[in-house]
Design an enzyme around this catalytic site. Structure first.
Site, PDB file in Angstrom:
ATOM      1  N   HIS A   1      22.292   6.535   1.236  1.00 48.72           N
ATOM      2  CA  HIS A   1      23.239   5.415   1.149  1.00 48.72           C
ATOM      3  C   HIS A   1      23.821   4.985   2.493  1.00 48.72           C
ATOM      4  O   HIS A   1      24.399   3.904   2.581  1.00 48.72           O
ATOM      5  CB  HIS A   1      24.407   5.768   0.220  1.00 48.72           C
ATOM      6  CG  HIS A   1      24.006   5.994  -1.203  1.00 48.72           C
ATOM      7  ND1 HIS A   1      23.280   5.071  -1.924  1.00 48.72           N
ATOM      8  CD2 HIS A   1      24.221   7.052  -2.042  1.00 48.72           C
ATOM      9  CE1 HIS A   1      23.072   5.549  -3.148  1.00 48.72           C
ATOM     10  NE2 HIS A   1      23.623   6.739  -3.246  1.00 48.72           N
TER      11      HIS A   1
ATOM     12  N   HIS B   1      20.392   7.223  -8.053  1.00 49.28           N
ATOM     13  CA  HIS B   1      21.023   6.078  -7.403  1.00 49.28           C
ATOM     14  C   HIS B   1      20.011   5.295  -6.558  1.00 49.28           C
ATOM     15  O   HIS B   1      19.060   5.878  -6.024  1.00 49.28           O
ATOM     16  CB  HIS B   1      22.178   6.550  -6.513  1.00 49.28           C
ATOM     17  CG  HIS B   1      23.249   7.283  -7.264  1.00 49.28           C
ATOM     18  ND1 HIS B   1      23.285   8.662  -7.331  1.00 49.28           N
ATOM     19  CD2 HIS B   1      24.284   6.825  -8.008  1.00 49.28           C
ATOM     20  CE1 HIS B   1      24.325   9.022  -8.084  1.00 49.28           C
ATOM     21  NE2 HIS B   1      24.940   7.934  -8.508  1.00 49.28           N
TER      22      HIS B   1
HETATM   23 MN    MN Z   1      16.346   6.212  -6.501  1.00 47.26          MN
END
Ligand code: MN
Length: 442
Positions: free
Chosen positions: A164, A201
């Site tokens: 991220h 995610h």
């Molecule tokens: Mn992923």
């Protein structure tokens, strides 16, 4: 002759024992040279007692690997520490300099910068923060160098995979994007690098970094809809030279092994056929497992690892990284099992004794059982999205070749090229912001 024949038989038997064959019994007999990076300090870094990101899980994995006695099957390295200049190859100087100086004692006097760089809430300031960053990045960058030098076929760094982090901003427990740094290293040698992300995610930081180039294809499978970080719809495909080279499979809650594998394999097979990457980076976030503290998927270790094994079978130089994973006992199980799968070694389901055995009660077994939660991904939903991605891949120019060399010349520092999408006329940015604001208040 008899002697020779028996020797060969013995050698074939040893091939299987030594991991020259895949654990699933397939006929893939090629020997892999595996390297594993582990910093014994990694488990001592602490985001805070109640924070769900636990660097400690990587130490548990390491202890399980030692106890299973499979470490001798791979080259083990304590990574050589990188320094801040290596991090500046992707991240902005002011952000990196901030990370170098911020600590719990001076944090109160640097509130403005903490807000600017999104450090302090999800991604907290803690003792040894910059050393931690250097530690997890060193394994990923060192691993990429090792692949570049042709010294290993697969490199593992379970402490990495912090997908991220942005150029000038922390996000979702990630401060510095070791994946982007490792891919930049791989791009020194390889023309096309494939990034695959099976964390629950969206791999937003990696996608964003390479959104406008076709030298990196990013493929992320993730929960989408009312879920962090909110990006990664199927319509986000890349931009400019990179158009078509970002792939996103948005998923609903409750996906199980059979469903996940049924989309993962055809997508990756088509990616390999159309893109023909020269190197692969695989982010193995374990928050996609059943029972994760933050996740809502329903995978077992077998389903998760089947994806790893599928990628392994393509025999490309591969960097295998960790990522999310918040039910510590299951994350530890997962990456231990996946190390064994990568080595082609069978390991007993009964967990060996370690200092952490109490984590694994009441069954003390390696494998986990998925729950009976409902799979919200219908067959129709999966088929429809699978075919959209296959169509996207089919419409790509097959194997980008020479023309991309000019857009991303190896002699040009990668950093210069990467910064391009960020640059542009600041007035244009302002205009967009103004328009958006007007829409907001109209
Ligand atoms: Mn992923």
């Amino acid at each position: 002759m008899l002697f020779r024949s028996r020797t060969m038989d013995t050698a074939a038997g040893e091939d299987i024992i030594n991991g020259n064959r895949l654990a699933d019994g397939s006929s893939d007999a090629q020997k892999r040279r595996i390297a594993y990076y582990y910093d014994p300090e990694i488990g001592n870094y602490n985001y805070g007692k109640h924070h769900c990101w636990k660097p400690h899980r990587v130490r548990i994995v390491h202890n399980l690997l030692v106890a299973y006695d499979i470490c001798k099957e791979m080259d083990m390295f304590k990574p050589t520490m990188i320094d801040y200049k290596d991090i500046m190859r992707f991240h902005s100087d002011d952000y990196v300099n901030f990370l170098r100086v911020i600590n719990p004692d001076n944090a109160a006097s640097m509130v403005k910068q903490q807000i600017q760089f999104n450090v302090g809430d999800d991604s907290p300031v803690f003792d040894g923060l910059f050393d931690y960053i250097c530690s997890y990045c060193s394994g990923s960058i060192g691993g990429a160098c090792r692949l570049n030098e042709g010294l290993s076929d697969i490199v593992i760094n379970w402490s990495g995979g912090l997908h991220h982090a942005k150029k000038s901003e922390a996000s979702g427990f990630c401060y510095v994007n070791d994946i982007v740094l490792a891919i930049l290293e791989l791009l020194k040698k390889y023309t096309r690098v494939l990034y695959i992300d099976i964390d629950i995610h969206h791999g937003d930081g990696v996608e964003e970094a390479f959104y406008t180039t076709n030298r990196v294809m990013t493929v992320s499978f993730h929960k989408f809809g009312d879920f962090f970080p909110g990006t990664g719809d199927i319509s986000d495909v890349g931009y400019g030279e990179g158009k078509g080279y970002s792939l996103n499979f948005p998923l609903r809650a409750g996906i199980d092994d059979a469903a996940f594998v049924s989309i993962f394999k055809p997508v990756i097979a088509k990616v390999m056929e159309r893109y023909q990457p020269e190197a692969i980076v695989l982010q193995c976030g374990a928050d996609s497992l059943s029972g994760d503290r933050l996740g809502c998927f329903n995978l077992s270790l077998k389903g998760h690892a089947e994806c790893v094994n599928f990628v392994r079978a393509f025999n490309k130089p591969t960097l295998v990284l960790g990522g999310g994973g918040y039910t510590v006992r299951n994350v530890s199980r997962c990456w231990t099992y996946e190390t064994a799968v990568i080595l082609g070694k069978e390991v007993k389901n009964e967990l060996p004794f370690t200092d952490y055995l109490e984590y694994f009660g009441p069954d003390y077994s390696l494998q986990i059982t998925p729950s009976n939660m409902e799979n919200m991904n219908t067959k129709n939903y999966l088929d429809e999205h699978l075919h959209m991605l296959l169509d996207q891949l089919q419409s790509l120019e097959a194997v980008p070749g020479l023309q991309i060399e000019s857009a991303f010349h190896p002699k040009t520092p990668d950093r210069v090229k990467l910064e391009q999408p960020e640059e542009g006329n600041p007035d244009e940015h302002e205009e967009v912001t103004k328009k958006e604001a007007e829409g907001e208040f109209a």
